[in-house]
Design a protein around this motif. Sequence first.
Motif, mmCIF file in Angstrom:
data_model
loop_
_atom_site.group_PDB
_atom_site.id
_atom_site.type_symbol
_atom_site.label_atom_id
_atom_site.label_comp_id
_atom_site.label_asym_id
_atom_site.label_seq_id
_atom_site.Cartn_x
_atom_site.Cartn_y
_atom_site.Cartn_z
ATOM 1 N N LEU A 212 2.615 -5.586 -0.772
ATOM 2 C CA LEU A 212 3.380 -4.215 -1.251
ATOM 3 C C LEU A 212 4.478 -4.936 0.161
ATOM 4 O O LEU A 212 4.472 -4.236 1.037
ATOM 5 N N VAL A 213 5.627 -4.858 -0.771
ATOM 6 C CA VAL A 213 6.328 -5.079 -0.330
ATOM 7 C C VAL A 213 7.664 -4.339 0.365
ATOM 8 O O VAL A 213 7.803 -2.950 -0.289
ATOM 9 N N HIS A 216 5.877 -1.627 8.002
ATOM 10 C CA HIS A 216 4.758 -1.763 8.741
ATOM 11 C C HIS A 216 4.635 -0.133 8.245
ATOM 12 O O HIS A 216 3.124 -0.383 8.602
ATOM 13 N N TRP A 217 4.910 0.936 7.539
ATOM 14 C CA TRP A 217 4.352 2.031 7.392
ATOM 15 C C TRP A 217 3.891 2.522 5.948
ATOM 16 O O TRP A 217 4.760 3.349 4.891
ATOM 17 N N PRO A 218 3.057 1.776 5.460
ATOM 18 C CA PRO A 218 3.269 1.543 3.594
ATOM 19 C C PRO A 218 2.762 3.458 3.484
ATOM 20 O O PRO A 218 3.212 3.839 2.510
ATOM 21 N N MET A 219 1.661 3.499 3.916
ATOM 22 C CA MET A 219 0.880 5.024 4.002
ATOM 23 C C MET A 219 2.178 6.074 3.856
ATOM 24 O O MET A 219 2.011 7.443 3.038
ATOM 25 N N LEU A 220 3.604 5.994 4.566
ATOM 26 C CA LEU A 220 5.058 6.439 4.371
ATOM 27 C C LEU A 220 6.100 6.235 3.504
ATOM 28 O O LEU A 220 6.726 6.958 2.727
ATOM 29 N N LYS A 224 2.349 6.049 -3.269
ATOM 30 C CA LYS A 224 1.625 6.469 -4.440
ATOM 31 C C LYS A 224 1.295 5.275 -4.550
ATOM 32 O O LYS A 224 -0.087 4.798 -4.952
ATOM 33 N N THR A 225 1.847 4.127 -4.454
ATOM 34 C CA THR A 225 1.852 2.691 -4.776
ATOM 35 C C THR A 225 0.211 2.134 -3.832
ATOM 36 O O THR A 225 -0.696 1.325 -4.380
ATOM 37 N N ILE A 229 -3.357 1.184 -5.298
ATOM 38 C CA ILE A 229 -3.944 -0.358 -4.677
ATOM 39 C C ILE A 229 -5.218 -0.162 -4.632
ATOM 40 O O ILE A 229 -6.581 -1.086 -4.724
ATOM 41 N N LEU A 230 -5.356 1.147 -3.530
ATOM 42 C CA LEU A 230 -7.000 1.353 -2.588
ATOM 43 C C LEU A 230 -7.704 1.805 -3.316
ATOM 44 O O LEU A 230 -8.998 1.689 -3.666
ATOM 45 N N ALA A 231 -7.023 2.410 -4.719
ATOM 46 C CA ALA A 231 -7.965 3.301 -5.635
ATOM 47 C C ALA A 231 -9.067 1.970 -6.119
ATOM 48 O O ALA A 231 -9.687 1.845 -7.492
ATOM 49 N N GLY A 232 -7.679 0.343 -6.695
ATOM 50 C CA GLY A 232 -8.536 -0.210 -7.381
ATOM 51 C C GLY A 232 -9.095 -1.505 -7.335
ATOM 52 O O GLY A 232 -9.724 -2.448 -7.430
#
Length: 233
Positions: A212-213, A216-220, A224-225, A229-232
């Motif tokens: 997930l390029v 370091h804080w992808p939750m922010l 959505k991406t 990923i987590l849902a999958g």
Amino acid sequence: MSTYILVPGMWIGAWAWRQVTSELRAGGHDVYPLTLTGVADRSHLLGPEVDLDTHIEDIVQLAEAEDLRDIVLVGHSYGGMPVSAAALRLRDRIRAVVYVDSGPLPEGMSQLDLAEDTTEYEGDAVPPRPWDAAADPVLLAGLDETALDLLRTRSTGHPLASVRRPLGARATSADLPTVLVASTFPLDRIREMMAAGHPFFAALSEAEIIPLVTGHWPMLSEPKTLADILAGI
């Protein structure tokens, strides 16, 4: 549908998972974003006794008190430390362990062992970083000014004892299904570091790696991406 426990890294609380939580709940999942003791809305509990074991217990107690089963246990950054130990204790309740730009460090290693500087901290907390995108373009990549302002205003000190305490027994990718969401390390670099036995990835030899390029804080930066990923999983 799945049950998620979302554990943040240093200086941030459950609030940082808000958009990810909303996306997952909209998909019908049960989601429990967690604030670790001594941070964010639990910063009033900060003290010299709040250490890594406290944070491991935060996760274990949540899972047991809510009688959660079939858990996807997610740890971001420092959160991977308590998640890896809690996963071992909760292994009969765990479906998968997910490390978001994180991983299970070797036993006997502390978060502070990874620090590039040797700052001597005073008091009971490690102060938040300055959140200066110009000075830290790699880790803060993808964060707009709204997200940066949120981090500047809502970050709190992180319990110093928790980053000083070495990690004990913990789960590896050989113990439980494990996923690494890699945001700041390219896949080729990760594979090179794995082959060299780097401590970042030594316990992830059997993990699925999902790039997930972003920073370091992808939750922010990419909520959505990250939620997709987590849902999958």
